[in-house]
Write an enzyme that holds these catalytic residues in place. Structure first.
Site, PDB file in Angstrom:
ATOM      1  N   LYS A 111      30.374  69.517 103.629  1.00 28.72           N
ATOM      2  CA  LYS A 111      30.668  70.941 103.378  1.00 28.72           C
ATOM      3  C   LYS A 111      29.888  71.469 102.185  1.00 28.72           C
ATOM      4  O   LYS A 111      29.448  72.621 102.178  1.00 28.72           O
ATOM      5  CB  LYS A 111      32.164  71.148 103.165  1.00 28.72           C
ATOM      6  CG  LYS A 111      32.945  70.906 104.435  1.00 28.72           C
ATOM      7  CD  LYS A 111      34.322  71.502 104.389  1.00 28.72           C
ATOM      8  CE  LYS A 111      34.962  71.372 105.753  1.00 28.72           C
ATOM      9  NZ  LYS A 111      36.357  71.783 105.764  1.00 28.72           N
ATOM     10  N   LYS A 194      31.291  66.779 115.858  1.00 30.16           N
ATOM     11  CA  LYS A 194      32.713  67.072 116.076  1.00 30.16           C
ATOM     12  C   LYS A 194      32.911  68.491 116.636  1.00 30.16           C
ATOM     13  O   LYS A 194      32.212  69.411 116.213  1.00 30.16           O
ATOM     14  CB  LYS A 194      33.411  66.935 114.708  1.00 30.16           C
ATOM     15  CG  LYS A 194      34.879  67.271 114.685  1.00 30.16           C
ATOM     16  CD  LYS A 194      35.450  67.169 113.275  1.00 30.16           C
ATOM     17  CE  LYS A 194      35.794  68.542 112.748  1.00 30.16           C
ATOM     18  NZ  LYS A 194      36.722  68.586 111.632  1.00 30.16           N
ATOM     19  N   LYS A 197      36.341  74.185 114.595  1.00 29.34           N
ATOM     20  CA  LYS A 197      36.667  75.594 114.683  1.00 29.34           C
ATOM     21  C   LYS A 197      35.738  76.464 113.841  1.00 29.34           C
ATOM     22  O   LYS A 197      35.659  77.662 114.045  1.00 29.34           O
ATOM     23  CB  LYS A 197      38.142  75.852 114.365  1.00 29.34           C
ATOM     24  CG  LYS A 197      38.667  75.370 113.040  1.00 29.34           C
ATOM     25  CD  LYS A 197      40.093  75.897 112.865  1.00 29.34           C
ATOM     26  CE  LYS A 197      41.127  74.921 112.393  1.00 29.34           C
ATOM     27  NZ  LYS A 197      41.010  74.524 111.000  1.00 29.34           N
TER      28      LYS A 197
HETATM   29  P1  AMP Z   1      41.179  71.220 110.594  1.00 26.31           P
HETATM   30  O1  AMP Z   1      40.667  72.017 111.740  1.00 26.31           O
HETATM   31  O2  AMP Z   1      40.072  70.610 109.816  1.00 26.31           O
HETATM   32  O3  AMP Z   1      42.177  71.920 109.746  1.00 26.31           O
HETATM   33  O4  AMP Z   1      41.933  69.993 111.240  1.00 26.31           O
HETATM   34  C1  AMP Z   1      43.292  69.961 111.580  1.00 26.31           C
HETATM   35  C2  AMP Z   1      43.623  68.667 112.283  1.00 26.31           C
HETATM   36  O5  AMP Z   1      42.938  68.589 113.541  1.00 26.31           O
HETATM   37  C3  AMP Z   1      43.215  67.416 111.520  1.00 26.31           C
HETATM   38  O6  AMP Z   1      44.175  66.401 111.724  1.00 26.31           O
HETATM   39  C4  AMP Z   1      41.900  67.050 112.125  1.00 26.31           C
HETATM   40  O7  AMP Z   1      41.572  65.710 111.973  1.00 26.31           O
HETATM   41  C5  AMP Z   1      42.157  67.409 113.587  1.00 26.31           C
HETATM   42  N1  AMP Z   1      40.893  67.712 114.282  1.00 26.31           N
HETATM   43  C6  AMP Z   1      40.041  68.740 114.017  1.00 26.31           C
HETATM   44  N2  AMP Z   1      38.985  68.716 114.844  1.00 26.31           N
HETATM   45  C7  AMP Z   1      39.168  67.639 115.657  1.00 26.31           C
HETATM   46  C8  AMP Z   1      38.401  67.064 116.725  1.00 26.31           C
HETATM   47  N3  AMP Z   1      37.259  67.599 117.110  1.00 26.31           N
HETATM   48  N4  AMP Z   1      38.886  65.956 117.329  1.00 26.31           N
HETATM   49  C9  AMP Z   1      40.072  65.400 116.949  1.00 26.31           C
HETATM   50  N5  AMP Z   1      40.830  65.898 115.942  1.00 26.31           N
HETATM   51  C10 AMP Z   1      40.391  66.995 115.295  1.00 26.31           C
END
Ligand code: AMP
Ligand code: TRP
Length: 329
Positions: A111, A194, A197
């Site tokens: 990041k 990955k 979002k």
């Molecule tokens: P975040 O979007 O970074 O706030 O992630 C929220 C949760 O979703 C965390 O537990 C991440 O590890 C999980 N997560 C986000 N993107 C993925 C993905 N592409 N595959 C699996 N888990 C994800």
């Protein structure tokens, strides 16, 4: 009952990756654990956010938690920023964290590289310490997350052990829970990356609230190889392996069973099956989401959540302060 804690940042529309890696696990585990599920809005501001958009995303995230099946009688659902003890404990733990260990965090490196021009906020650097505080504040036994957050749970364990060694037993050492299939769902257009979002282009990203037909199109257009064999091989066949992961996870079957089921299928048929399964799972969630987002229950649930979380966090911080010698003699 053992305790579970996890949160998601309101930094964009939730993806299928968030569902599979995180929310689906929360829903499954809510019957086994006393669960604390929060909106990580303090973590959201570690990168620049727009105020109006942030407010909208916070509300949407709570509505999606509920639409996915989180039961407010089994889960304490709250906003991280409404509980000042997260930041309080974070400061204390910052004073027990070494720069060297923060320098090793891969999420920070990724990041920070993108923010070089604008400047890198100190909050992005100490992000894992705030996350450790979220977890240790409630004596959580388990933390269900996607694979990308594993390193942050590891540093949480290390900080807890360091603190316990120095001041005597204070924090529970939490375990990470990562789903066996779908721990890291990949971008459909670039399956080495990955599904995220905050991606610039959404062609490879399935948003949970995308129109059903658009979800199907994205899956039909997913990048694959051309050898026409439905076999899990992340190194040589990342696109097909990603679709296998999605299918196996949503159907609650193994990779082997998925390979067996599509032994005789071609890529077109397999993609159609994945598209149908994903939309079968997401359609009822979307319907429920639209009912919830237009109702008043979100405020009630957040009020109920913070009322429960606040006294627990306060008591823990007071205990920590005593251990260190902070406050009045
Ligand atoms: P975040 O979007 O970074 O706030 O992630 C929220 C949760 O979703 C965390 O537990 C991440 O590890 C999980 N997560 C986000 N993107 C993925 C993905 N592409 N595959 C699996 N888990 C994800
Ligand atoms: N850092 C997590 C993510 O981006 C969100 C998060 C913040 C979290 N605090 C947490 C997850 C505590 C689990 C436990 O995905």
């Amino acid at each position: 009952m053992k305790k579970l804690i996890s949160g998601i940042k309101p930094t964009g529309q939730l993806t299928l990756g968030n569902y599979i890696g995180a929310i689906k696990q929360f829903v499954k585990l809510q019957n086994e654990y006393e669960s604390f599920i929060f909106v990580a809005d303090l973590h959201a501001i570690t990168t620049p956010q727009n105020k109006k958009q942030l407010q909208k995303l916070i509300k949407e995230l709570v509505a999606l938690y509920l639409a996915c099946g989180l039961d407010s009688s089994k889960n304490t659902i709250y906003l991280q920023s409404e509980n000042p003890y997260h930041a309080h404990l974070s400061w204390v733990l910052n004073c027990h964290t070494y720069l060297g260990e923060l320098n090793r965090m891969t999420q920070f490196k990724d990041k920070a590289a993108k923010l070089k021009k604008e400047g890198i906020p100190a909050g992005l650097y100490t992000y894992p310490v705030l996350m450790a505080s979220d977890i240790l504040l409630y004596d959580a036994d388990v933390v269900p997350v996607g694979d990308d957050q594993k390193q942050h749970v590891e540093i949480t364990r290390r900080l807890a052990e360091r603190f316990n060694n120095k001041y005597g037993s204070t924090f529970k050492i939490p375990d990470v829970i990562i789903t066996s299939t779908g721990a890291r769902i990949k971008d459909l257009q670039d399956p080495t990356k990955k599904m995220d979002k905050s991606s610039v282009s959404d062609k490879g990203v399935i948003l949970m609230l995308d129109p059903i037909e658009s979800i199907k199109q994205k899956i039909r257009r997913a990048v694959t190889d051309n050898d026409s064999i439905i076999k899990f091989d992340e190194k040589n066949k990342p696109g097909i392996s990603n679709l296998i992961n999605i299918y196996a996870n949503l159907k609650d079957i193994s990779i082997k069973e998925t390979e067996e089921e599509f032994k005789k299928a071609n890529y077109g048929d397999f993609k159609e099956a994945v598209a149908n399964l994903v939309t079968e799972v997401l359609k009822p969630i979307q319907d429920k989401y639209h009912q919830i987002i237009n109702s008043n229950i979100i405020d009630d649930i957040l009020n109920q959540g913070i009322e429960k979380a606040l006294p627990l966090a306060k008591a823990k911080c007071e205990y920590v302060s005593k251990k260190i010698g902070l406050g009045r003699p």
